[in-house]
Design an enzyme around this catalytic site. Sequence first.
Site, PDB file in Angstrom:
ATOM      1  N   ASP A 118       1.926  -8.621   1.224  1.00 37.74           N
ATOM      2  CA  ASP A 118       2.723  -7.587   1.897  1.00 37.74           C
ATOM      3  C   ASP A 118       3.101  -8.038   3.315  1.00 37.74           C
ATOM      4  OD1 ASP A 118       3.874  -5.119   2.366  1.00 37.74           O
ATOM      5  OD2 ASP A 118       1.975  -4.013   2.524  1.00 37.74           O
ATOM      6  N   ASN A 150       0.874  -1.180   0.000  1.00 40.09           N
ATOM      7  CA  ASN A 150       0.000   0.000   0.000  1.00 40.09           C
ATOM      8  C   ASN A 150       0.909   1.227   0.000  1.00 40.09           C
ATOM      9  OD1 ASN A 150       0.505   0.901   2.824  1.00 40.09           O
ATOM     10  ND2 ASN A 150      -0.404  -1.091   3.282  1.00 40.09           N
ATOM     11  N   GLY A 167      -6.178  -9.246  -4.605  1.00 38.14           N
ATOM     12  CA  GLY A 167      -6.619  -9.725  -3.297  1.00 38.14           C
ATOM     13  C   GLY A 167      -7.519  -8.687  -2.655  1.00 38.14           C
ATOM     14  N   VAL A 168      -7.015  -8.069  -1.590  1.00 30.56           N
ATOM     15  CA  VAL A 168      -7.765  -7.042  -0.854  1.00 30.56           C
ATOM     16  C   VAL A 168      -8.259  -5.923  -1.774  1.00 30.56           C
ATOM     17  CG1 VAL A 168      -7.519  -5.273   0.948  1.00 30.56           C
ATOM     18  CG2 VAL A 168      -6.471  -7.495   1.258  1.00 30.56           C
ATOM     19  N   TYR A 169      -7.475  -5.581  -2.810  1.00 28.45           N
ATOM     20  CA  TYR A 169      -7.827  -4.452  -3.677  1.00 28.45           C
ATOM     21  C   TYR A 169      -8.889  -4.803  -4.735  1.00 28.45           C
ATOM     22  CZ  TYR A 169      -4.288  -1.271  -1.697  1.00 28.45           C
ATOM     23  OH  TYR A 169      -3.557  -0.451  -0.867  1.00 28.45           O
TER      24      TYR A 169
HETATM   25  N1  AR6 Z   1       2.808 -15.383  -1.978  1.00 25.42           N
HETATM   26  C1  AR6 Z   1       2.259 -15.117  -3.191  1.00 25.42           C
HETATM   27  N2  AR6 Z   1       1.061 -14.521  -3.343  1.00 25.42           N
HETATM   28  C2  AR6 Z   1       0.388 -14.205  -2.224  1.00 25.42           C
HETATM   29  C3  AR6 Z   1       0.876 -14.452  -0.921  1.00 25.42           C
HETATM   30  C4  AR6 Z   1       2.158 -15.066  -0.834  1.00 25.42           C
HETATM   31  N3  AR6 Z   1       2.709 -15.339   0.351  1.00 25.42           N
HETATM   32  N4  AR6 Z   1      -0.042 -14.018  -0.018  1.00 25.42           N
HETATM   33  C5  AR6 Z   1      -1.080 -13.540  -0.716  1.00 25.42           C
HETATM   34  N5  AR6 Z   1      -0.828 -13.653  -2.037  1.00 25.42           N
HETATM   35  P1  AR6 Z   1      -3.076  -8.901  -1.680  1.00 25.42           P
HETATM   36  P2  AR6 Z   1      -3.588  -6.411  -3.163  1.00 25.42           P
HETATM   37  C6  AR6 Z   1      -1.656 -13.272  -3.192  1.00 25.42           C
HETATM   38  O1  AR6 Z   1      -4.344  -8.772  -0.944  1.00 25.42           O
HETATM   39  O2  AR6 Z   1      -4.868  -6.937  -3.679  1.00 25.42           O
HETATM   40  C7  AR6 Z   1      -2.153  -5.497   1.710  1.00 25.42           C
HETATM   41  O3  AR6 Z   1      -2.726  -5.358   2.982  1.00 25.42           O
HETATM   42  C8  AR6 Z   1      -3.144 -13.120  -2.983  1.00 25.42           C
HETATM   43  O4  AR6 Z   1      -3.768 -14.398  -2.949  1.00 25.42           O
HETATM   44  O5  AR6 Z   1      -1.865  -9.330  -0.942  1.00 25.42           O
HETATM   45  O6  AR6 Z   1      -2.659  -5.734  -4.138  1.00 25.42           O
HETATM   46  C9  AR6 Z   1      -1.332  -4.280   1.298  1.00 25.42           C
HETATM   47  O7  AR6 Z   1      -0.708  -3.667   2.399  1.00 25.42           O
HETATM   48  C10 AR6 Z   1      -3.513 -12.324  -4.235  1.00 25.42           C
HETATM   49  O8  AR6 Z   1      -3.600 -13.205  -5.343  1.00 25.42           O
HETATM   50  O9  AR6 Z   1      -2.661  -7.515  -2.425  1.00 25.42           O
HETATM   51  C11 AR6 Z   1      -2.372  -3.396   0.682  1.00 25.42           C
HETATM   52  O10 AR6 Z   1      -3.059  -2.647   1.651  1.00 25.42           O
HETATM   53  C12 AR6 Z   1      -2.300 -11.425  -4.450  1.00 25.42           C
HETATM   54  O11 AR6 Z   1      -1.257 -11.972  -3.629  1.00 25.42           O
HETATM   55  C13 AR6 Z   1      -3.321  -4.354   0.024  1.00 25.42           C
HETATM   56  O12 AR6 Z   1      -3.200  -5.576   0.743  1.00 25.42           O
HETATM   57  C14 AR6 Z   1      -2.519  -9.974  -4.053  1.00 25.42           C
HETATM   58  O13 AR6 Z   1      -3.339  -9.905  -2.886  1.00 25.42           O
HETATM   59  C15 AR6 Z   1      -2.949  -4.626  -1.410  1.00 25.42           C
HETATM   60  O14 AR6 Z   1      -3.945  -5.408  -2.008  1.00 25.42           O
END
Ligand code: AR6
Length: 196
Positions: free
Chosen positions: A57, A47, A142-144
């Site tokens: 993250d 973020n 993911g979250v976004y």
């Molecule tokens: N290895 C690989 N991919 C992963 C892992 C991992 N260990 N853990 C999760 N993913 P997200 P965003 C995948 O939510 O949507 C955070 O709080 C997950 O399944 O991590 O860009 C930041 O601080 C999904 O496919 O990131 C921001 O506030 C992908 O990573 C916010 O989330 C991205 O999910 C960013 O949201």
Amino acid sequence: MSSLKHPLIQKQLQITDAEGKPHNVTLKVIEADITTLAVDAIVNAANSTLLGGGGVDGAIHRAAGPELVNYCRTLQGCPTGEAKISPGFNLPAKYVIHTVGPVWYGGERGEAELLANCYHNCIKLAQQHNVISIAFPAISTGVYGYPISDATDIAIGSVLQSLAKATPSGSVIEEVIFCCFSASDAAIYQQKLQAI
Ligand code: AR6
């Protein structure tokens, strides 16, 4: 090497750089925890504070250790679509490239362009730091909330475009890994990569 790290698909492509020179690059799709990968750089879907969060993250900060957040404090945040680099500290990867994906609001707020900028700026920064192998998570999905199928098209398309724009002053990236965290995401990446 765990079987999950075995590529589900890999494709070798020839990319022509900005000066017309051909380079081979291998694109791979794997299902794995990105924090376990011994590549030159892993990308963090961060973020704009760059001070940690949930999802990938959180996993990266936990695995890298507290030195990562201390270092990130000196980076003074990162706008959406841009990227900043740090050492990997306790990670097997040498660098973490932190990028901030767009929050999905339905597609009318420039989300596609911002997501493409993330991939483009990560590749650019990687080349400036002599990175040869780089692994991306599925940024913003993911979250976004970015829809995975559209996000995958952008991920693969913008990586290929960025490599083609590369200038000879940077390193030549030989390996790009799309690191999926679920079998369903990996299946989508696999299908899209197959199709190019
Ligand atoms: N290895 C690989 N991919 C992963 C892992 C991992 N260990 N853990 C999760 N993913 P997200 P965003 C995948 O939510 O949507 C955070 O709080 C997950 O399944 O991590 O860009 C930041 O601080 C999904 O496919 O990131 C921001 O506030 C992908 O990573 C916010 O989330 C991205 O999910 C960013 O949201």
